[in-house]
Write a protein that holds these residues in place. Structure first.
Motif, PDB file in Angstrom:
ATOM      1  N   HIS A   1       0.845  -1.188   0.000  1.00  0.00           N
ATOM      2  CA  HIS A   1       0.000   0.000   0.000  1.00  0.00           C
ATOM      3  C   HIS A   1       0.881   1.238   0.000  1.00  0.00           C
ATOM      4  O   HIS A   1       1.873   1.297   0.725  1.00  0.00           O
ATOM      5  CB  HIS A   1      -0.908   0.019   1.233  1.00  0.00           C
TER       6      HIS A   1
ATOM      7  N   THR B   1      -3.651  13.229   8.412  1.00  0.00           N
ATOM      8  CA  THR B   1      -3.327  13.928   7.170  1.00  0.00           C
ATOM      9  C   THR B   1      -1.854  13.777   6.838  1.00  0.00           C
ATOM     10  O   THR B   1      -0.990  14.125   7.651  1.00  0.00           O
ATOM     11  CB  THR B   1      -3.669  15.424   7.291  1.00  0.00           C
TER      12      THR B   1
ATOM     13  N   ILE C   1      -5.827   7.393   7.561  1.00  0.00           N
ATOM     14  CA  ILE C   1      -5.523   8.223   6.400  1.00  0.00           C
ATOM     15  C   ILE C   1      -6.705   8.247   5.432  1.00  0.00           C
ATOM     16  O   ILE C   1      -7.098   9.302   4.917  1.00  0.00           O
ATOM     17  CB  ILE C   1      -4.248   7.720   5.704  1.00  0.00           C
ATOM     18  N   ASP C   2      -7.300   7.086   5.191  1.00  0.00           N
ATOM     19  CA  ASP C   2      -8.430   7.001   4.263  1.00  0.00           C
ATOM     20  C   ASP C   2      -9.626   7.824   4.740  1.00  0.00           C
ATOM     21  O   ASP C   2     -10.351   8.419   3.932  1.00  0.00           O
ATOM     22  CB  ASP C   2      -8.847   5.541   4.072  1.00  0.00           C
ATOM     23  N   SER C   3      -9.824   7.873   6.063  1.00  0.00           N
ATOM     24  CA  SER C   3     -10.968   8.601   6.616  1.00  0.00           C
ATOM     25  C   SER C   3     -10.712  10.095   6.729  1.00  0.00           C
ATOM     26  O   SER C   3     -11.643  10.874   6.962  1.00  0.00           O
ATOM     27  CB  SER C   3     -11.323   8.050   7.999  1.00  0.00           C
ATOM     28  N   GLY C   4      -9.462  10.499   6.589  1.00  0.00           N
ATOM     29  CA  GLY C   4      -9.110  11.903   6.758  1.00  0.00           C
ATOM     30  C   GLY C   4      -8.758  12.276   8.182  1.00  0.00           C
ATOM     31  O   GLY C   4      -8.416  13.434   8.458  1.00  0.00           O
TER      32      GLY C   4
ATOM     33  N   MET D   1      -3.741   2.995   7.933  1.00  0.00           N
ATOM     34  CA  MET D   1      -4.351   3.178   6.615  1.00  0.00           C
ATOM     35  C   MET D   1      -5.783   3.667   6.746  1.00  0.00           C
ATOM     36  O   MET D   1      -6.220   4.549   5.988  1.00  0.00           O
ATOM     37  CB  MET D   1      -4.303   1.866   5.830  1.00  0.00           C
ATOM     38  N   ALA D   2      -6.534   3.123   7.709  1.00  0.00           N
ATOM     39  CA  ALA D   2      -7.918   3.548   7.905  1.00  0.00           C
ATOM     40  C   ALA D   2      -7.998   5.014   8.332  1.00  0.00           C
ATOM     41  O   ALA D   2      -8.893   5.756   7.888  1.00  0.00           O
ATOM     42  CB  ALA D   2      -8.594   2.657   8.940  1.00  0.00           C
TER      43      ALA D   2
ATOM     44  N   GLN E   1      -2.945  -1.557   9.338  1.00  0.00           N
ATOM     45  CA  GLN E   1      -4.323  -1.417   8.874  1.00  0.00           C
ATOM     46  C   GLN E   1      -5.022  -0.244   9.558  1.00  0.00           C
ATOM     47  O   GLN E   1      -5.799   0.485   8.933  1.00  0.00           O
ATOM     48  CB  GLN E   1      -5.069  -2.730   9.113  1.00  0.00           C
TER      49      GLN E   1
ATOM     50  N   PHE F   1       0.860   5.681  -0.073  1.00  0.00           N
ATOM     51  CA  PHE F   1       0.210   6.987  -0.033  1.00  0.00           C
ATOM     52  C   PHE F   1       1.247   8.008  -0.492  1.00  0.00           C
ATOM     53  O   PHE F   1       2.267   8.214   0.179  1.00  0.00           O
ATOM     54  CB  PHE F   1      -0.267   7.311   1.383  1.00  0.00           C
TER      55      PHE F   1
END
Length: 327
Positions: A11, A52, A46-49, A43-44, A40, A13
Motif C-alpha cells: 500500500h 493527514t 488516512i483514508d478517513s481523513g 491506513m484507515a 491497517q 500513499f
C-alpha cells in the motif's frame, strides 16, 4: 500444502508535496503480527481523513512473508530476515520475496520494521552502527537513526546486531555442516543481513521495533504508536496528531556483543530465561549436552533466549551497557 502465495500486498500513499520516503513493514516473520493490524489502523485513519499526510511517500507492507504468515510460523522455507538480498536464481519462497522486497527498500529513505519475540519482555528498539567507513556496515545516518529510535518511545534501545553476527559467523564457518542449503546460508558472509541492514547498504536508515512478546495484547498498540511517531518525527504528519513519547523517560542503551548457538538438542538452559534478564559475571546460563557449563563472561543481560532453537541456530545473545550517547 496449498499453493504458496504468489504476490505481496503493498500500500502506498503519495503526498502531493515532496518529502521523506518511509517504508513500514510487518510480518517479516510470519508469526510476528503486532504490526499487521497497526498498519491497517493507520491506513484507515488516512483514508478517513483523520490523519493527514503533509508530505512525502508512505509505503506499507503489512505481511512481508505471506507463506510464513499463512502457516502461522516464523519462516516459510527459510528465515527471510537473514541473508536478505536480490537472488538472480531464486532457490526458495523467501528468495522470491527478497527479489520483490529489496527494490522497495532501496527506493525508500527510512524503514520502520515491526517485529515481536518469543519470551516475555518489554518492547525495545534496535538501531544500527555508529557513523563509520568500515567494511562491515559503513554508515552516515547515525544522528537521524538515533533520533528515530528515541522517538518511537521504548524504554530500551539495543545496538550491535551485525558486528555480533560477524563474530558468530567466524565460528560457524569452521563447521562442516550437513551439506544443506540452510546450513550453507548460515555460513554465508551475508548471513545476519536483514531488512534494516539491507536498507543501510542502500544509503538509507531504519530501526527494528520489537513490540514485545508475540501474544502481548499491548504489542499492536506499541506498533501503532510507533508508526504515528515515526511519521511525526519525519515531518510527514503534524505533531499534534500524535501522542508523543515522553522525552524525559529513562532509556536503557545496551550493546549486543555475543551470539551463542545451540550445538545439540540436549543443550539446555539453567532456567527459563526472558529477554533482558540480568546476568552476573560467571552466572550459569545453561549446560551443553556433554555437561560443559555455559557461563556469563560479563555482567549484563541475556537477549532472545530460545529454548526451542535447532542445533546450529542462535540459542541466545548477550548484551552489556553501551557507552553510546543518544541525542
Amino acid at each position: 500444502m496449498s499453493q504458496a502465495p504468489t504476490h505481496l500486498r503493498i500500500h502506498q500513499f503519495a503526498g502531493l508535496k515532496p518529502g521523506p520516503r518511509l517504508l513500514v513493514t510487518a510480518a517479516v516473520h510470519g508469526n510476528e503480527v503486532a504490526g499487521v493490524g497497526a498498519i491497517q489502523r493507520v491506513m484507515a485513519l488516512i483514508d478517513s481523513g483523520a490523519l493527514t499526510l503533509l508530505q512525502g511517500t508512505l509505503t506499507m507492507i503489512p505481511i512481508v512473508n505471506p507463506l510464513a504468515h499463512r502457516l502461522q510460523r516464523r519462516e516459510g522455507e527459510r528465515n527471510l530476515n537473514r541473508n536478505l538480498r536480490v537472488n538472480p536464481i531464486p532457490q526458495d519462497f523467501e528468495d522470491r520475496i527478497a527479489n520483490r522486497l529489496c527494490p522497495w527498500l532501496a527506493d525508500s529513505d527510512v524503514l520502520l520494521d515491526l517485529h515481536s519475540f518469543n519470551n516475555p519482555g518489554p518492547a525495545f528498539a534496535m538501531l544500527g552502527p555508529r557513523d563509520n567507513d568500515g567494511d562491515l556496515e559503513p554508515f552516515r545516518h547515525q544522528a537521524a537513526e538515533s533520533a528515530l529510535a528515541l522517538a518511537v518511545g521504548t524504554g530500551r534501545i539495543v545496538e550491535g546486531w551485525l558486528s555480533t553476527y560477524a563474530l558468530g559467523l567466524k565460528r560457524r564457518a569452521a563447521n562442516i555442516g550437513d551439506g544443506s542449503r540452510r546450513m550453507a546460508l548460515q555460513q554465508d558472509p551475508h548471513y545476519g543481513v536483514g531488512t534494516t541492514e539491507y536498507m543501510r547498504s542502500q544509503g538509507g536508515y531504519g530501526i527494528t521495533l520489537e513490540c514485545g512478546q508475540h501474544a502481548d495484547p499491548q504489542g499492536p498498540e506499541v506498533a501503532f504508536q510507533a508508526i504515528l511517531r515515526t511519521l511525526a518525527q519525519l515531518g510527514m504528519v503534524a505533531p499534534d496528531q500524535v501522542q508523543q513519547a515522553d522525552p524525559n523517560r529513562p532509556v536503557e542503551l545496551l550493546q549486543l556483543y555475543e551470539v551463542i548457538d545451540r550445538a545439540d538438542v540436549d543443550d539446555r538452559f539453567e532456567r527459563e530465561w526472558a529477554s533482558f534478564d540480568a546476568l552476573a559475571l560467571g552466572e550459569r546460563i545453561g549446560t551443553r549436552a556433554d555437561g560443559t557449563p555455559v557461563l556469563a563472561p560479563f555482567a549484563g543481560r541475556i537477549v532472545f533466549p530460545n529454548s526451542k532453537a535447532e542445533p546450529g541456530h542462535e540459542w541466545f545473545y548477550l548484551a552489556k551497557p553501551s557507552d553510546r550517547v543518544l541525542t
